[in-house]
Design a protein around this motif. Sequence first.
Motif, PDB file in Angstrom:
ATOM      1  N   PHE A   1       0.823  -1.223   0.000  1.00 35.20           N
ATOM      2  CA  PHE A   1       0.000   0.000   0.000  1.00 35.20           C
ATOM      3  C   PHE A   1       0.851   1.265   0.000  1.00 35.20           C
ATOM      4  CE2 PHE A   1      -2.592  -3.327   1.863  1.00 35.20           C
ATOM      5  CZ  PHE A   1      -3.726  -3.228   1.062  1.00 35.20           C
ATOM      6  N   CYS A   2       0.384   2.275  -0.739  1.00 29.34           N
ATOM      7  CA  CYS A   2       1.030   3.593  -0.714  1.00 29.34           C
ATOM      8  C   CYS A   2      -0.014   4.630  -0.310  1.00 29.34           C
ATOM      9  CB  CYS A   2       1.554   3.975  -2.099  1.00 29.34           C
ATOM     10  SG  CYS A   2       2.908   2.950  -2.651  1.00 29.34           S
ATOM     11  N   ILE A   3       0.378   5.513   0.601  1.00 23.89           N
ATOM     12  CA  ILE A   3      -0.532   6.556   1.086  1.00 23.89           C
ATOM     13  C   ILE A   3      -0.017   7.914   0.618  1.00 23.89           C
ATOM     14  CG2 ILE A   3      -1.279   7.750   3.199  1.00 23.89           C
ATOM     15  CD1 ILE A   3      -1.302   5.068   4.606  1.00 23.89           C
ATOM     16  N   THR A   4      -0.891   8.700   0.010  1.00 21.67           N
ATOM     17  CA  THR A   4      -0.471  10.044  -0.423  1.00 21.67           C
ATOM     18  C   THR A   4      -1.218  11.129   0.354  1.00 21.67           C
ATOM     19  OG1 THR A   4      -0.042   9.186  -2.628  1.00 21.67           O
ATOM     20  CG2 THR A   4      -0.199  11.567  -2.432  1.00 21.67           C
ATOM     21  N   VAL A   5      -0.424  12.054   0.862  1.00 24.08           N
ATOM     22  CA  VAL A   5      -0.983  13.225   1.551  1.00 24.08           C
ATOM     23  C   VAL A   5      -0.996  14.360   0.525  1.00 24.08           C
ATOM     24  CG1 VAL A   5      -0.524  14.931   3.365  1.00 24.08           C
ATOM     25  CG2 VAL A   5      -0.080  12.495   3.799  1.00 24.08           C
ATOM     26  N   ASP A   6      -2.201  14.917   0.253  1.00 25.08           N
ATOM     27  CA  ASP A   6      -2.308  15.966  -0.767  1.00 25.08           C
ATOM     28  C   ASP A   6      -3.031  17.198  -0.213  1.00 25.08           C
ATOM     29  OD1 ASP A   6      -4.884  15.099  -0.566  1.00 25.08           O
ATOM     30  OD2 ASP A   6      -4.893  13.975  -2.459  1.00 25.08           O
ATOM     31  N   HIS A   7      -3.427  18.097  -1.116  1.00 30.71           N
ATOM     32  CA  HIS A   7      -4.094  19.328  -0.655  1.00 30.71           C
ATOM     33  C   HIS A   7      -5.336  19.039   0.170  1.00 30.71           C
ATOM     34  CE1 HIS A   7      -1.727  20.898  -4.128  1.00 30.71           C
ATOM     35  NE2 HIS A   7      -1.478  21.814  -3.208  1.00 30.71           N
ATOM     36  N   GLU A   8      -6.108  18.060  -0.298  1.00 28.63           N
ATOM     37  CA  GLU A   8      -7.353  17.736   0.417  1.00 28.63           C
ATOM     38  C   GLU A   8      -7.083  17.255   1.837  1.00 28.63           C
ATOM     39  OE1 GLU A   8      -9.512  15.705  -2.890  1.00 28.63           O
ATOM     40  OE2 GLU A   8     -10.964  15.363  -1.253  1.00 28.63           O
ATOM     41  N   SER A   9      -5.951  16.521   1.988  1.00 31.14           N
ATOM     42  CA  SER A   9      -5.600  15.998   3.318  1.00 31.14           C
ATOM     43  C   SER A   9      -5.483  17.129   4.332  1.00 31.14           C
ATOM     44  CB  SER A   9      -4.262  15.258   3.277  1.00 31.14           C
ATOM     45  OG  SER A   9      -4.213  14.379   2.197  1.00 31.14           O
ATOM     46  N   LEU A  10      -4.952  18.270   3.866  1.00 30.83           N
ATOM     47  CA  LEU A  10      -4.750  19.394   4.788  1.00 30.83           C
ATOM     48  C   LEU A  10      -6.082  20.004   5.212  1.00 30.83           C
ATOM     49  CD1 LEU A  10      -1.752  21.058   2.905  1.00 30.83           C
ATOM     50  CD2 LEU A  10      -1.679  19.428   4.793  1.00 30.83           C
ATOM     51  N   LYS A  11      -7.090  19.848   4.306  1.00 34.58           N
ATOM     52  CA  LYS A  11      -8.403  20.435   4.626  1.00 34.58           C
ATOM     53  C   LYS A  11      -9.264  19.504   5.461  1.00 34.58           C
ATOM     54  CE  LYS A  11      -8.661  22.546   0.164  1.00 34.58           C
ATOM     55  NZ  LYS A  11      -9.235  22.051  -1.055  1.00 34.58           N
ATOM     56  N   ASP A  12      -9.272  18.171   5.077  1.00 32.50           N
ATOM     57  CA  ASP A  12     -10.266  17.298   5.735  1.00 32.50           C
ATOM     58  C   ASP A  12      -9.668  16.050   6.385  1.00 32.50           C
ATOM     59  OD1 ASP A  12      -9.560  15.758   3.614  1.00 32.50           O
ATOM     60  OD2 ASP A  12     -11.520  15.744   2.634  1.00 32.50           O
ATOM     61  N   ASP A  13      -8.364  16.022   6.557  1.00 35.30           N
ATOM     62  CA  ASP A  13      -7.720  14.875   7.221  1.00 35.30           C
ATOM     63  C   ASP A  13      -8.050  13.530   6.572  1.00 35.30           C
ATOM     64  OD1 ASP A  13      -5.964  15.879   9.075  1.00 35.30           O
ATOM     65  OD2 ASP A  13      -7.505  16.139  10.620  1.00 35.30           O
ATOM     66  N   THR A  14      -8.027  13.529   5.237  1.00 34.40           N
ATOM     67  CA  THR A  14      -8.167  12.257   4.510  1.00 34.40           C
ATOM     68  C   THR A  14      -6.919  12.048   3.651  1.00 34.40           C
ATOM     69  OG1 THR A  14      -9.213  13.277   2.599  1.00 34.40           O
ATOM     70  CG2 THR A  14     -10.698  12.421   4.328  1.00 34.40           C
ATOM     71  N   VAL A  15      -6.701  10.820   3.220  1.00 28.54           N
ATOM     72  CA  VAL A  15      -5.555  10.516   2.327  1.00 28.54           C
ATOM     73  C   VAL A  15      -6.028   9.528   1.259  1.00 28.54           C
ATOM     74  CG1 VAL A  15      -3.616  10.827   3.944  1.00 28.54           C
ATOM     75  CG2 VAL A  15      -4.885   8.656   3.932  1.00 28.54           C
ATOM     76  N   THR A  16      -5.197   9.366   0.206  1.00 26.75           N
ATOM     77  CA  THR A  16      -5.520   8.290  -0.739  1.00 26.75           C
ATOM     78  C   THR A  16      -4.650   7.085  -0.389  1.00 26.75           C
ATOM     79  OG1 THR A  16      -3.858   8.988  -2.316  1.00 26.75           O
ATOM     80  CG2 THR A  16      -6.075   9.827  -2.670  1.00 26.75           C
ATOM     81  N   ILE A  17      -5.248   5.897  -0.518  1.00 25.51           N
ATOM     82  CA  ILE A  17      -4.479   4.658  -0.336  1.00 25.51           C
ATOM     83  C   ILE A  17      -4.526   3.915  -1.655  1.00 25.51           C
ATOM     84  CG2 ILE A  17      -4.333   2.435   0.827  1.00 25.51           C
ATOM     85  CD1 ILE A  17      -5.043   3.568   3.317  1.00 25.51           C
ATOM     86  N   ARG A  18      -3.334   3.578  -2.152  1.00 24.88           N
ATOM     87  CA  ARG A  18      -3.258   2.893  -3.451  1.00 24.88           C
ATOM     88  C   ARG A  18      -2.818   1.450  -3.235  1.00 24.88           C
ATOM     89  NH1 ARG A  18       1.408   1.135  -6.665  1.00 24.88           N
ATOM     90  NH2 ARG A  18       1.002   1.482  -8.868  1.00 24.88           N
ATOM     91  N   ASN A  19      -3.567   0.541  -3.880  1.00 23.14           N
ATOM     92  CA  ASN A  19      -3.316  -0.894  -3.750  1.00 23.14           C
ATOM     93  C   ASN A  19      -2.283  -1.320  -4.804  1.00 23.14           C
ATOM     94  OD1 ASN A  19      -3.745  -3.746  -4.543  1.00 23.14           O
ATOM     95  ND2 ASN A  19      -5.322  -3.693  -2.953  1.00 23.14           N
ATOM     96  N   ARG A  20      -1.213  -1.991  -4.360  1.00 18.02           N
ATOM     97  CA  ARG A  20      -0.119  -2.394  -5.262  1.00 18.02           C
ATOM     98  C   ARG A  20      -0.592  -3.241  -6.441  1.00 18.02           C
ATOM     99  NH1 ARG A  20       3.221  -6.944  -2.546  1.00 18.02           N
ATOM    100  NH2 ARG A  20       1.402  -8.110  -3.267  1.00 18.02           N
ATOM    101  N   ASP A  21      -1.486  -4.214  -6.169  1.00 17.18           N
ATOM    102  CA  ASP A  21      -1.826  -5.181  -7.210  1.00 17.18           C
ATOM    103  C   ASP A  21      -2.878  -4.653  -8.183  1.00 17.18           C
ATOM    104  OD1 ASP A  21       0.011  -6.756  -5.986  1.00 17.18           O
ATOM    105  OD2 ASP A  21      -1.446  -7.937  -4.859  1.00 17.18           O
TER     106      ASP A  21
END
Length: 457
Positions: free
Chosen positions: A415-435
């Motif tokens: 898994f890879c987690i990305t912190v982006d602009h939205e994360s700063l606003k609403d405390d969410t992140v994207t999680i990307r599945n390797r497979d």
Amino acid sequence: MSAETLDQIVSLSKRRGFLFPGSEIYNGFANSYTYGPYGSELKKNVKDLWWKTFVQKRPDIVGIDGDIILHPKTWEASGHIGGFNDQMVDCKTCRARLRADHLVEDALKIDCEGLPDAEVTKLIQDNQIKCPKCGNKDLTEVRKFNLMFQTQMAKTGEDSIAYLRPETAQAIFLEFKNIIDTCRVKIPFGVAQIGKAFRNEITPGNFIFRRLEFEQMEIEYFIREEMWEELFDTWMTEMDVWCTSIGLNPEKCHHLEHEKEKLSHYSKRTVDIEYDFPFGRKELYGLAYRTNFDLSQHQQFSGKDLGYRDPQTNEKFIPHVLEPTFGLDRSILAILCEAYTEEKLEDGSSRIVMKFKPQIAPVKVAIFPLMKKEGMPEKAKEIFSSLSDIWTVDYDESGSIGKRYRRQDEIGTPFCITVDHESLKDDTVTIRNRDTMEQERIAISAVGQYLQKQLNS
Ligand code: GAP
């Protein structure tokens, strides 16, 4: 597409820090390798899983951690001083040192295991087998070469010679009496050990497949003689299940029954598990019925009583033993070969992805701040701190997100987690599945639970 050649595995291993050629700044040294940052994590995870499977979760197996240098008498008793030999020839022209049996096997497709030296010499000479290194036919006669590494102790005298253990098994036999005296073990029971073994192989090679220094994970499972056939089958199944648990495709794992005449001096039955490596079908693990050969020999050579008294019947006897043995380096090589996948993507590009089972993947999750500014690294580092308490986590803020994903794919990070602009606003992140390469948006507070569920599934 899976790995077609060993070179693909060697190159990825170096590029991504799984395995480096040992002593490389001195131009390398005799088939030595260093497990790099990701290779050592992978190896540790495999060892931990093995220990959990066969020691922690089993009331009938205990573990030990014995010495590499044991009393030299050990190797007389075990038969290694007399019988742990390979057949060797030298090329008189280029001085290459060669395995005689391998030469005959490659040139004539004859398995000459167990043939006397003189007969193998005759086969080589009659068929004019050449040195594979220089092509000359001027080879010496076949002679035996003992595979044990000798070392000199500081004290002088005949007993100053000691040996680096060629198998971990013997330390277990040496501690048999201590185990039955101190632990509440009842037959059938096992003693497990993970550790280094050393063999002065004449022709090491195929990357980490045949090494001078390697690790074994071995169990000596002590039984009554009459139990051996039934428990042999049980252990065969346990070993097959283990292969699946580290992600090996059962279709690539095969049983090879050793012919009776070719069994090792201590064995009454041996079955190898072979794996389809890119360089051919070769031994991965072995299961042997060693009878009570080793304990009887050590009893005779040490003069100590190594008998076991049955608490119910009061009968005393020397237990027999089944030995499931697992080469750790060969496990890692098989896992690397199995996990290696080349994929064509919809946009026409391609990727290499190591599809490790999450439980043994060297890194479980990677954290990326989308940009090195606006508070993204700080938020990403907070997530890193909380997750790295539980798992091995990578933090990476360099290069494009696409490149960071490709790097983690080659490391096999699930898994890879990305912190982006939205994360700063609403405390969410994207999680990307390797497979699947699919991405989900989730709350930072839910990340731990999400990963727990996914990594254990
Ligand atoms: N105690 C039994 C024993 O040592 P073995 O078949 O000689 O049996 C056990 O070795 C396992 O150790 C093998 O199945 C293989 O996985 C691993 N092994 C043996 N020689 C090796 C070498 N030179 N390099 C890497 N692994 C090796």
